[in-house]
Design an enzyme around this catalytic site. Sequence first.
Site, PDB file in Angstrom:
ATOM      1  N   GLY A 130       1.574 -12.362  -4.672  1.00  0.00           N
ATOM      2  CA  GLY A 130       0.525 -11.714  -3.602  1.00  0.00           C
ATOM      3  C   GLY A 130      -0.656 -11.300  -4.498  1.00  0.00           C
ATOM      4  O   GLY A 130      -0.694 -11.447  -5.759  1.00  0.00           O
ATOM      5  N   PRO A 131      -1.812 -11.238  -3.808  1.00  0.00           N
ATOM      6  CA  PRO A 131      -3.177 -10.692  -4.243  1.00  0.00           C
ATOM      7  C   PRO A 131      -2.985  -9.605  -5.397  1.00  0.00           C
ATOM      8  O   PRO A 131      -2.076  -8.932  -4.976  1.00  0.00           O
ATOM      9  CB  PRO A 131      -4.165 -10.595  -3.103  1.00  0.00           C
ATOM     10  CG  PRO A 131      -3.263 -10.947  -1.938  1.00  0.00           C
ATOM     11  CD  PRO A 131      -1.848 -10.993  -2.476  1.00  0.00           C
ATOM     12  N   GLY A 181       0.349  -4.036  -4.903  1.00  0.00           N
ATOM     13  CA  GLY A 181       1.521  -3.179  -5.147  1.00  0.00           C
ATOM     14  C   GLY A 181       2.586  -4.007  -5.855  1.00  0.00           C
ATOM     15  O   GLY A 181       3.892  -3.500  -5.681  1.00  0.00           O
ATOM     16  N   GLU A 201      -8.589 -18.043  14.901  1.00  0.00           N
ATOM     17  CA  GLU A 201      -6.994 -17.973  15.132  1.00  0.00           C
ATOM     18  C   GLU A 201      -6.671 -18.280  16.438  1.00  0.00           C
ATOM     19  O   GLU A 201      -5.390 -18.605  16.387  1.00  0.00           O
ATOM     20  CB  GLU A 201      -6.552 -16.778  14.118  1.00  0.00           C
ATOM     21  CG  GLU A 201      -7.056 -16.666  12.757  1.00  0.00           C
ATOM     22  CD  GLU A 201      -6.822 -17.857  11.835  1.00  0.00           C
ATOM     23  OE1 GLU A 201      -5.784 -18.699  12.131  1.00  0.00           O
ATOM     24  OE2 GLU A 201      -7.717 -18.320  11.123  1.00  0.00           O
ATOM     25  N   THR A 249       3.415  -4.434  -8.926  1.00  0.00           N
ATOM     26  CA  THR A 249       3.844  -3.825 -10.131  1.00  0.00           C
ATOM     27  C   THR A 249       4.917  -2.588  -9.512  1.00  0.00           C
ATOM     28  O   THR A 249       5.568  -2.121 -10.170  1.00  0.00           O
ATOM     29  CB  THR A 249       2.870  -3.069 -10.948  1.00  0.00           C
ATOM     30  OG1 THR A 249       1.775  -4.408 -11.102  1.00  0.00           O
ATOM     31  CG2 THR A 249       3.262  -2.753 -12.284  1.00  0.00           C
ATOM     32  N   ASP A 259      -9.632 -26.370   7.482  1.00  0.00           N
ATOM     33  CA  ASP A 259      -8.972 -26.867   8.812  1.00  0.00           C
ATOM     34  C   ASP A 259      -9.294 -28.607   8.796  1.00  0.00           C
ATOM     35  O   ASP A 259      -8.709 -29.405   8.910  1.00  0.00           O
ATOM     36  CB  ASP A 259      -9.333 -26.402   9.930  1.00  0.00           C
ATOM     37  CG  ASP A 259      -8.737 -24.977  10.253  1.00  0.00           C
ATOM     38  OD1 ASP A 259      -7.823 -24.881   9.668  1.00  0.00           O
ATOM     39  OD2 ASP A 259      -9.567 -24.222  11.171  1.00  0.00           O
TER      40      ASP A 259
HETATM   41  P1  ADP Z   1      -0.563  -5.249  -8.555  1.00  0.00           P
HETATM   42  O1  ADP Z   1       0.628  -5.178  -9.436  1.00  0.00           O
HETATM   43  O2  ADP Z   1      -0.077  -6.088  -7.144  1.00  0.00           O
HETATM   44  O3  ADP Z   1      -1.601  -5.779  -8.804  1.00  0.00           O
HETATM   45  P2  ADP Z   1      -0.189  -2.559  -8.323  1.00  0.00           P
HETATM   46  O4  ADP Z   1       1.099  -2.459  -8.136  1.00  0.00           O
HETATM   47  O5  ADP Z   1      -0.615  -2.492  -9.682  1.00  0.00           O
HETATM   48  O6  ADP Z   1      -0.570  -3.922  -7.680  1.00  0.00           O
HETATM   49  O7  ADP Z   1      -0.740  -1.549  -7.413  1.00  0.00           O
HETATM   50  C1  ADP Z   1      -2.135  -0.896  -7.758  1.00  0.00           C
HETATM   51  C2  ADP Z   1      -1.771   0.540  -7.016  1.00  0.00           C
HETATM   52  O8  ADP Z   1      -2.069   0.566  -5.742  1.00  0.00           O
HETATM   53  C3  ADP Z   1      -0.556   1.272  -7.178  1.00  0.00           C
HETATM   54  O9  ADP Z   1      -0.426   1.899  -8.416  1.00  0.00           O
HETATM   55  C4  ADP Z   1      -0.414   2.293  -6.079  1.00  0.00           C
HETATM   56  O10 ADP Z   1      -1.098   3.305  -6.288  1.00  0.00           O
HETATM   57  C5  ADP Z   1      -1.375   1.369  -5.109  1.00  0.00           C
HETATM   58  N1  ADP Z   1      -0.528   0.855  -4.015  1.00  0.00           N
HETATM   59  C6  ADP Z   1      -0.511  -0.854  -3.810  1.00  0.00           C
HETATM   60  N2  ADP Z   1       0.222  -0.952  -2.789  1.00  0.00           N
HETATM   61  C7  ADP Z   1       0.751   0.352  -2.525  1.00  0.00           C
HETATM   62  C8  ADP Z   1       1.832   0.584  -1.423  1.00  0.00           C
HETATM   63  N3  ADP Z   1       2.272  -0.398  -0.585  1.00  0.00           N
HETATM   64  N4  ADP Z   1       2.019   1.683  -1.116  1.00  0.00           N
HETATM   65  C9  ADP Z   1       1.376   2.818  -2.037  1.00  0.00           C
HETATM   66  N5  ADP Z   1       0.468   2.590  -3.008  1.00  0.00           N
HETATM   67  C10 ADP Z   1       0.260   1.427  -2.939  1.00  0.00           C
HETATM   68 ZN    ZN Z   2      -8.537 -22.389  11.052  1.00  0.00          ZN
END
Ligand code: ADP
Ligand code: ZN
Length: 615
Positions: A213-214, A218, A435, A220, A510
């Site tokens: 994912g981008p 979340g 879309e 991590t 496309d």
């Molecule tokens: P990634 O690892 O995908 O780059 P992280 O897990 O480091 O992203 O996310 C960074 C922060 O964004 C997390 O510490 C959290 O506080 C917040 N965050 C991201 N997604 C969520 C979520 N679904 N719910 C709550 N907090 C989120």
């Molecule tokens: Zn398209």
Amino acid sequence: MSQVPWRLLAIIMLFALLFKASYSYLLTQEENRGMISYSRFRSELAADNIKKIRIKGASITGEFRTKVKLAETIQGKAVVREVASFSTVMPAFADQTLMTDLTAKKVDVTAVSTELSPLANALIFTAPWLLLLGIWLIGMRSMRSQGPGGLGGFARSGARKYTAEEKITVNFDDVAGMESSKQELREIVDYLRNPKQFEQIGGKVPKGVLLVGPPGTGKTLLARAVAGEAGVTFFSISASQFIEMFVGVGASRVRDLFANAKKAAPSIIFIDELDAVGRSRGAGFGGGHDEREQTLNQLLSEMDGFDQHEEVIVLAATNRPDVLDPALLRPGRFDRHVVIERPDWRDREKILRVHVRKIALAEGVDLAVIARGTPGMTGADLENLVNEGAILASREGAATVTKEHLEKAKDKILMGGERKMFISSEEKRITAYHEAGHTLVAKLLPGTDPIHKVTIIPRGMALGITQQLPEDDRYHYPQSYLENRLAVAMGGRIAERLVYGEVSTGAQSDLKMVTDLAEKMVCQWGMSEKVGPMTFSRGEEHPFLGRKLAEEKTFSEAMAWRIDQEIAMFIRRAEQQAEDILTANRPKLDLLAEALQEEETLDGGRVDDIIGNNQ
Ligand code: ADP
Ligand code: ZN
């Protein structure tokens, strides 16, 4: 400042003091002794005033029988000193008569070897090394205390070890939304909670799970939540830390990390930015990256080395699954993928709800409104938004964070330096029509794959996505199916043209897909009447260069021209087909586009509801 430079300083001071003490001791010894010339020594000997001497190489020290007055200049002043002992140096030419004279005067003579005692030798040789070692050790410790990845402990993985009871306090409740991802990971939690039972039942658990994912969505957080839910030890490292300074370090770090994790089993290893080591091997043009390859190989062999009963799960995160080495994705390695997408507004609201727990939110702030106004933002962006809002409020001295604060924070984030994937409402409308165009053509043409999901949440380069999923795996694609696909792909562009009277740049991918597909239909699958059932090689796209490598052309210019005509014909026909459908069903297109702007993501069932399932 850390304490370490002070420690180093203290050691240097200690050395200096020791040196000073021994030096001045030697000096005082020297002072009680008079430095005399060799001729003076000879005349004292002649006068029978030498009691005993000690010869070491060319230097002679000794005692007078009676004290001798010496005239010296000390610090520019002439002084007369009485000394009982002396030192002098023998001339380079050997004094042949000295020994006979000494025996005649009954002087007690001791000769000392010029060679150093073995102990002294050993000391002299080892002292500098000991000193270096000491400095190095101190340096090591300082690096280590500065965190993972310093010079110190470079052979050790920088994985921080959090024991479950202490650090991992997050669980699935702290992760807002992402229900399907959580569902997929629940199996792993169950396994880690009770591995024995799980194995008895005969369950087979994936050893490696790739979170795709981008950034900021979340990944991590989710990995930590899995550890928190299962109550196991969590080892985390960023793959870029594997490759730090020295060749071979990465591989030994991997080895270390896995050894530690196995010791602490059941446990979770989390590798962030897997693509940093996991890029396809041999893809590096102009010299591969040996260190990276070694590290990757070590990682692969560690994962293969897991036996069935090792209760270690490896989670890894990446936002570039496309560049990963295929070897990483093979069964037994990262064979399970959990895709994490940018949250839709419902999930954005939930994420906001999680983060406003930490601040004093004013009464009556409707988070849904904020969530709807922030398409494209990730969890990390939303967390940042809440923080900014709180900062603004405290700067104003407000007691609570109001809607205005949050709105201002949003503007600040969006306008501030970095470009976020933010979409204005006009762009959102264009994307929605685009879309909706794909979706409607796909729905109304018979024989196309069912719509799985359509979304206007940006992902990667695309501003929106219409996802069709075949009901079954297909191995044969009839021509009519492919022609429909061309029409569906053109649907987005045509819808934009119908509504706005012109097309936008949004349809680039496309068009590329359409061109590639039409080319294959003509050149490889012989689907064109005019060209006939032959294959023509027009150059294969190189997987890593992203461009076509030149290949010899084996057909005539006339045929090349005909091929181009046929490709264009296929595309035009598809365009016409899409246009007919969309013009005839304009009200449905409007309905879909509106729903998309409102809800951002529609699943197949919802699409049916909106356009009335009248097929
Ligand atoms: P990634 O690892 O995908 O780059 P992280 O897990 O480091 O992203 O996310 C960074 C922060 O964004 C997390 O510490 C959290 O506080 C917040 N965050 C991201 N997604 C969520 C979520 N679904 N719910 C709550 N907090 C989120
Ligand atoms: Zn398209």
